[in-house]
Design a protein around this motif. Structure first.
Motif, PDB file in Angstrom:
ATOM      1  N   ASP A  12       0.823  -1.216   0.000  1.00 39.92           N
ATOM      2  CA  ASP A  12       0.000   0.000   0.000  1.00 39.92           C
ATOM      3  C   ASP A  12       0.852   1.259   0.000  1.00 39.92           C
ATOM      4  OD1 ASP A  12       0.150   0.509   3.247  1.00 39.92           O
ATOM      5  OD2 ASP A  12      -0.186  -1.593   2.778  1.00 39.92           O
ATOM      6  N   GLY A  13       1.956   1.264   0.760  1.00 42.92           N
ATOM      7  CA  GLY A  13       2.786   2.452   0.842  1.00 42.92           C
ATOM      8  C   GLY A  13       3.422   2.828  -0.481  1.00 42.92           C
ATOM      9  N   VAL A  26      -1.065  -7.892 -14.173  1.00 41.72           N
ATOM     10  CA  VAL A  26      -2.056  -7.743 -13.106  1.00 41.72           C
ATOM     11  C   VAL A  26      -1.344  -7.112 -11.916  1.00 41.72           C
ATOM     12  CG1 VAL A  26      -3.636  -8.906 -11.532  1.00 41.72           C
ATOM     13  CG2 VAL A  26      -3.381  -9.733 -13.885  1.00 41.72           C
ATOM     14  N   TRP A  27      -1.748  -5.892 -11.586  1.00 37.99           N
ATOM     15  CA  TRP A  27      -1.181  -5.174 -10.449  1.00 37.99           C
ATOM     16  C   TRP A  27      -1.992  -5.523  -9.209  1.00 37.99           C
ATOM     17  CZ3 TRP A  27       3.216  -2.962 -11.958  1.00 37.99           C
ATOM     18  CH2 TRP A  27       3.341  -2.494 -13.279  1.00 37.99           C
ATOM     19  N   ILE A  28      -1.368  -6.182  -8.245  1.00 40.58           N
ATOM     20  CA  ILE A  28      -2.053  -6.540  -7.004  1.00 40.58           C
ATOM     21  C   ILE A  28      -1.503  -5.685  -5.874  1.00 40.58           C
ATOM     22  CG2 ILE A  28      -2.454  -8.339  -5.281  1.00 40.58           C
ATOM     23  CD1 ILE A  28      -2.539 -10.362  -7.511  1.00 40.58           C
ATOM     24  N   ILE A  29      -2.354  -4.827  -5.328  1.00 41.03           N
ATOM     25  CA  ILE A  29      -1.975  -3.970  -4.207  1.00 41.03           C
ATOM     26  C   ILE A  29      -2.328  -4.710  -2.918  1.00 41.03           C
ATOM     27  CG2 ILE A  29      -2.336  -1.763  -3.064  1.00 41.03           C
ATOM     28  CD1 ILE A  29      -3.331  -0.703  -5.820  1.00 41.03           C
ATOM     29  N   GLU A  30      -1.313  -5.108  -2.169  1.00 43.14           N
ATOM     30  CA  GLU A  30      -1.558  -5.770  -0.886  1.00 43.14           C
ATOM     31  C   GLU A  30      -1.661  -4.680   0.191  1.00 43.14           C
ATOM     32  OE1 GLU A  30       0.034 -10.232  -0.972  1.00 43.14           O
ATOM     33  OE2 GLU A  30       1.673  -8.777  -0.863  1.00 43.14           O
ATOM     34  N   ASN A  31      -2.890  -4.321   0.478  1.00 49.42           N
ATOM     35  CA  ASN A  31      -3.160  -3.244   1.436  1.00 49.42           C
ATOM     36  C   ASN A  31      -3.329  -3.848   2.824  1.00 49.42           C
ATOM     37  OD1 ASN A  31      -4.027  -1.089   2.936  1.00 49.42           O
ATOM     38  ND2 ASN A  31      -5.778  -0.585   1.656  1.00 49.42           N
ATOM     39  N   ASN A  32      -2.240  -3.830   3.600  1.00 49.91           N
ATOM     40  CA  ASN A  32      -2.320  -4.370   4.962  1.00 49.91           C
ATOM     41  C   ASN A  32      -2.540  -3.269   6.004  1.00 49.91           C
ATOM     42  OD1 ASN A  32       0.299  -3.270   5.468  1.00 49.91           O
ATOM     43  ND2 ASN A  32       1.261  -5.150   4.720  1.00 49.91           N
ATOM     44  N   GLY A  33      -2.913  -2.094   5.520  1.00 47.16           N
ATOM     45  CA  GLY A  33      -3.327  -1.033   6.431  1.00 47.16           C
ATOM     46  C   GLY A  33      -2.251  -0.068   6.849  1.00 47.16           C
ATOM     47  N   TYR A  34      -0.986  -0.452   6.675  1.00 47.41           N
ATOM     48  CA  TYR A  34       0.099   0.378   7.177  1.00 47.41           C
ATOM     49  C   TYR A  34       1.273   0.406   6.201  1.00 47.41           C
ATOM     50  CZ  TYR A  34      -2.363  -0.009  11.605  1.00 47.41           C
ATOM     51  OH  TYR A  34      -3.325   0.037  12.587  1.00 47.41           O
ATOM     52  N   ALA A  35       1.787   1.590   5.929  1.00 51.19           N
ATOM     53  CA  ALA A  35       3.057   1.742   5.234  1.00 51.19           C
ATOM     54  C   ALA A  35       4.109   1.865   6.326  1.00 51.19           C
ATOM     55  CB  ALA A  35       3.045   2.980   4.341  1.00 51.19           C
ATOM     56  N   MET A  36       4.811   0.802   6.578  1.00 49.73           N
ATOM     57  CA  MET A  36       5.622   0.650   7.794  1.00 49.73           C
ATOM     58  C   MET A  36       4.684   0.811   8.995  1.00 49.73           C
ATOM     59  SD  MET A  36       9.330   2.278   6.745  1.00 49.73           S
ATOM     60  CE  MET A  36      10.196   1.432   8.053  1.00 49.73           C
ATOM     61  N   GLY A  37       4.688   1.946   9.679  1.00 48.99           N
ATOM     62  CA  GLY A  37       3.797   2.121  10.818  1.00 48.99           C
ATOM     63  C   GLY A  37       2.759   3.198  10.616  1.00 48.99           C
ATOM     64  N   GLU A  82      -0.684   4.635   9.086  1.00 48.19           N
ATOM     65  CA  GLU A  82      -1.968   4.189   8.552  1.00 48.19           C
ATOM     66  C   GLU A  82      -2.197   4.756   7.151  1.00 48.19           C
ATOM     67  OE1 GLU A  82      -1.410   5.561  11.469  1.00 48.19           O
ATOM     68  OE2 GLU A  82      -2.627   4.678  13.083  1.00 48.19           O
ATOM     69  N   VAL A  83      -2.886   3.975   6.322  1.00 49.29           N
ATOM     70  CA  VAL A  83      -3.134   4.375   4.942  1.00 49.29           C
ATOM     71  C   VAL A  83      -3.838   5.723   4.870  1.00 49.29           C
ATOM     72  CG1 VAL A  83      -4.458   3.826   2.859  1.00 49.29           C
ATOM     73  CG2 VAL A  83      -3.113   2.045   3.974  1.00 49.29           C
ATOM     74  N   ASP A  84      -4.816   5.953   5.736  1.00 44.42           N
ATOM     75  CA  ASP A  84      -5.581   7.204   5.635  1.00 44.42           C
ATOM     76  C   ASP A  84      -4.787   8.423   6.088  1.00 44.42           C
ATOM     77  OD1 ASP A  84      -5.572   6.798   8.356  1.00 44.42           O
ATOM     78  OD2 ASP A  84      -7.744   6.707   8.591  1.00 44.42           O
ATOM     79  N   ARG A  85      -3.609   8.211   6.663  1.00 44.36           N
ATOM     80  CA  ARG A  85      -2.724   9.328   7.019  1.00 44.36           C
ATOM     81  C   ARG A  85      -1.656   9.549   5.958  1.00 44.36           C
ATOM     82  NH1 ARG A  85       0.069   8.099  12.230  1.00 44.36           N
ATOM     83  NH2 ARG A  85       0.831  10.225  11.967  1.00 44.36           N
ATOM     84  N   ALA A  86      -1.549   8.629   5.003  1.00 42.91           N
ATOM     85  CA  ALA A  86      -0.468   8.711   4.021  1.00 42.91           C
ATOM     86  C   ALA A  86      -0.958   8.859   2.593  1.00 42.91           C
ATOM     87  CB  ALA A  86       0.415   7.463   4.117  1.00 42.91           C
ATOM     88  N   SER A  87      -2.229   8.532   2.359  1.00 42.94           N
ATOM     89  CA  SER A  87      -2.740   8.558   0.986  1.00 42.94           C
ATOM     90  C   SER A  87      -4.040   9.351   0.920  1.00 42.94           C
ATOM     91  CB  SER A  87      -2.992   7.124   0.492  1.00 42.94           C
ATOM     92  OG  SER A  87      -3.539   7.133  -0.806  1.00 42.94           O
ATOM     93  N   GLY A  88      -4.103  10.290  -0.018  1.00 43.73           N
ATOM     94  CA  GLY A  88      -5.326  11.066  -0.207  1.00 43.73           C
ATOM     95  C   GLY A  88      -6.470  10.216  -0.705  1.00 43.73           C
ATOM     96  N   GLN A  89      -6.156   9.153  -1.464  1.00 44.08           N
ATOM     97  CA  GLN A  89      -7.166   8.205  -1.938  1.00 44.08           C
ATOM     98  C   GLN A  89      -6.956   6.905  -1.173  1.00 44.08           C
ATOM     99  OE1 GLN A  89      -9.891   6.533  -2.753  1.00 44.08           O
ATOM    100  NE2 GLN A  89     -10.027   7.879  -4.557  1.00 44.08           N
ATOM    101  N   VAL A  90      -7.876   6.584  -0.283  1.00 42.95           N
ATOM    102  CA  VAL A  90      -7.698   5.408   0.574  1.00 42.95           C
ATOM    103  C   VAL A  90      -8.158   4.117  -0.101  1.00 42.95           C
ATOM    104  CG1 VAL A  90      -7.796   6.727   2.706  1.00 42.95           C
ATOM    105  CG2 VAL A  90      -9.917   5.794   1.733  1.00 42.95           C
ATOM    106  N   GLU A  91      -8.971   4.214  -1.154  1.00 42.17           N
ATOM    107  CA  GLU A  91      -9.284   3.034  -1.971  1.00 42.17           C
ATOM    108  C   GLU A  91      -8.208   2.971  -3.052  1.00 42.17           C
ATOM    109  OE1 GLU A  91     -13.310   2.204  -3.139  1.00 42.17           O
ATOM    110  OE2 GLU A  91     -14.071   3.635  -1.647  1.00 42.17           O
ATOM    111  N   LEU A  92      -7.175   2.230  -2.784  1.00 42.34           N
ATOM    112  CA  LEU A  92      -5.939   2.352  -3.549  1.00 42.34           C
ATOM    113  C   LEU A  92      -6.073   1.887  -4.991  1.00 42.34           C
ATOM    114  CD1 LEU A  92      -3.474   1.184  -0.747  1.00 42.34           C
ATOM    115  CD2 LEU A  92      -4.259   3.498  -1.305  1.00 42.34           C
ATOM    116  N   HIS A  93      -6.993   0.988  -5.277  1.00 46.78           N
ATOM    117  CA  HIS A  93      -7.179   0.536  -6.659  1.00 46.78           C
ATOM    118  C   HIS A  93      -7.653   1.670  -7.561  1.00 46.78           C
ATOM    119  CE1 HIS A  93     -11.668   0.350  -6.538  1.00 46.78           C
ATOM    120  NE2 HIS A  93     -11.431   0.275  -5.240  1.00 46.78           N
ATOM    121  N   ARG A  94      -8.256   2.690  -6.975  1.00 44.25           N
ATOM    122  CA  ARG A  94      -8.746   3.818  -7.773  1.00 44.25           C
ATOM    123  C   ARG A  94      -7.597   4.646  -8.344  1.00 44.25           C
ATOM    124  NH1 ARG A  94     -14.036   4.024  -7.689  1.00 44.25           N
ATOM    125  NH2 ARG A  94     -15.207   3.139  -5.926  1.00 44.25           N
TER     126      ARG A  94
END
Length: 343
Positions: free
Chosen positions: A147-148, A170-181, A183-195
């Protein structure tokens, strides 16, 4: 898509318990300093993501990933002994002990790494897919990205090129919720990463519960078929890692909120339990087979550890220079010439 057979489901279970046993053993060996190095990134908790998606591939297809690569290597059939020897930096390792945990690869399995640079493997994935398109093959490249790394320039450049050239990837985004430590919603403006991939005109197959191998397989099969015929596709796997970013990362131990979150995932969304429950709900005669796979996983990993510890370390100049693009003799002569010139 072919419906998963009993044999397929049992083999998925075999793969998943082998990965878990291998990874948790690596964690213990790292803490005992029998595996050394700065980082060791484990796939525990992600097993259904890799097993379910790669079940949709042909043998001629290609796979590439980042540094959380041990589970991917085992799914593809790499020898656990060679993988464990690589963990320990031994000469019998898959990369001769010179790659280590983050640089597993096997030409025989069309597995091209294992890369330590965040997002650095993504242009290579596009290049592998370009070779297939250029030569009129219908081979697909399955690419795993964390995800990060979706915030990284490599990600956007590679996806853009794959869309321009209709590359079978095929691009597979393994979104485990954290880029290192973080959270996705603190690091990415778009939290649905496939978009993010949709912005480049890439066909999105949306989000998948990647703790459920059957759901992963169903969506991956559609995405692989699409990529083989039309061009790039993206899937977002919603998963969770049971260890920190690397084993030296103690965030789960240090933060009570993360510890509670981890326990919740393990209690309600454990991928091995989900698959086992599915198998047992369909078949009444599988208990011994499942138990046998669990026992085999322990035996195989124990044998791999014994093999690795008994193996030699790389030694000397020849081992250092082996597999370089020019011969060690030529390198030596060049170095001597440069040194003479400086004198």
């Amino acid at each position: 898509m072919a419906a998963p057979t009993k044999a397929m489901l049992l083999d998925w279970y075999r793969q998943m318990v082998l990965i878990r046993e291998f990874e948790e053993t690596c964690h213990r060996l790292y803490e005992e300093k029998r595996i050394t190095g700065v980082y060791l990134h484990l796939y525990s908790g992600h097993e259904a993501s890799g097993v379910g998606s790669m079940a949709a591939l042909r043998k001629s297809d290609h796979v590439i990933t980042a540094y959380r690569d041990h589970g991917i290597a085992l799914i593809l059939g790499m020898d656990p002994k060679a993988v464990m020897a690589e963990m320990m930096g031994k000469k019998t390792g898959s990369s001769g002990g010179k790659g280590g945990s983050m640089h597993l690869a096997s030409k025989d399995h069309n597995f091209w790494g294992g890369y330590a640079i965040v997002g650095g493997h993504l242009p290579l994935a596009a290049g592998i897919a370009l070779e297939a398109r250029y030569h009129g093959k219908d081979d697909v490249t399955m690419t795993y990205v964390g995800d990060g790394a979706t915030n990284n320039g490599y990600f956007h450049e590679s996806l853009n090129m794959s869309a321009i050239w209709d590359l079978p990837v095929v691009w597979i985004i393994e979104n485990n919720g954290y880029a290192m430590g973080t959270e996705v919603d603190r690091a990415s403006g778009q939290v649905e990463l496939h978009r993010k991939a949709e912005a480049y005109g890439i066909k999105s197959f949306g989000r998948v519960d990647a703790q459920n191998a059957l759901e992963v397989y169903a969506v991956a099969s559609k995405a692989v078929d699409y990529a083989r015929a039309n061009g790039p596709a993206v899937i977002e796997h919603v998963t969770y890692r049971y260890r920190g970013h690397g084993v030296s990362d103690k965030q789960y131990d240090a933060r009570e909120d993360m510890s509670a979150e981890l326990k919740e995932w393990m209690a309600t969304r454990e991928p091995i339990v989900i698959l086992r429950d599915c198998i047992e709900s369909q078949y009444n005669d599988v208990a011994d087979t499942l138990a046998g796979h669990e026992a085999d996983a322990k035996r195989i990993v124990a044998e791999a550890v014994t093999f690795a510890e008994a193996s030699e370390l790389p030694s000397g100049y020849e081992d250092l220079m082996r597999n370089t693009y020019v011969s060690s003799e030529r390198v030596h002569k060049t170095a001597h010439t440069i040194g003479a010139g400086i004198d």
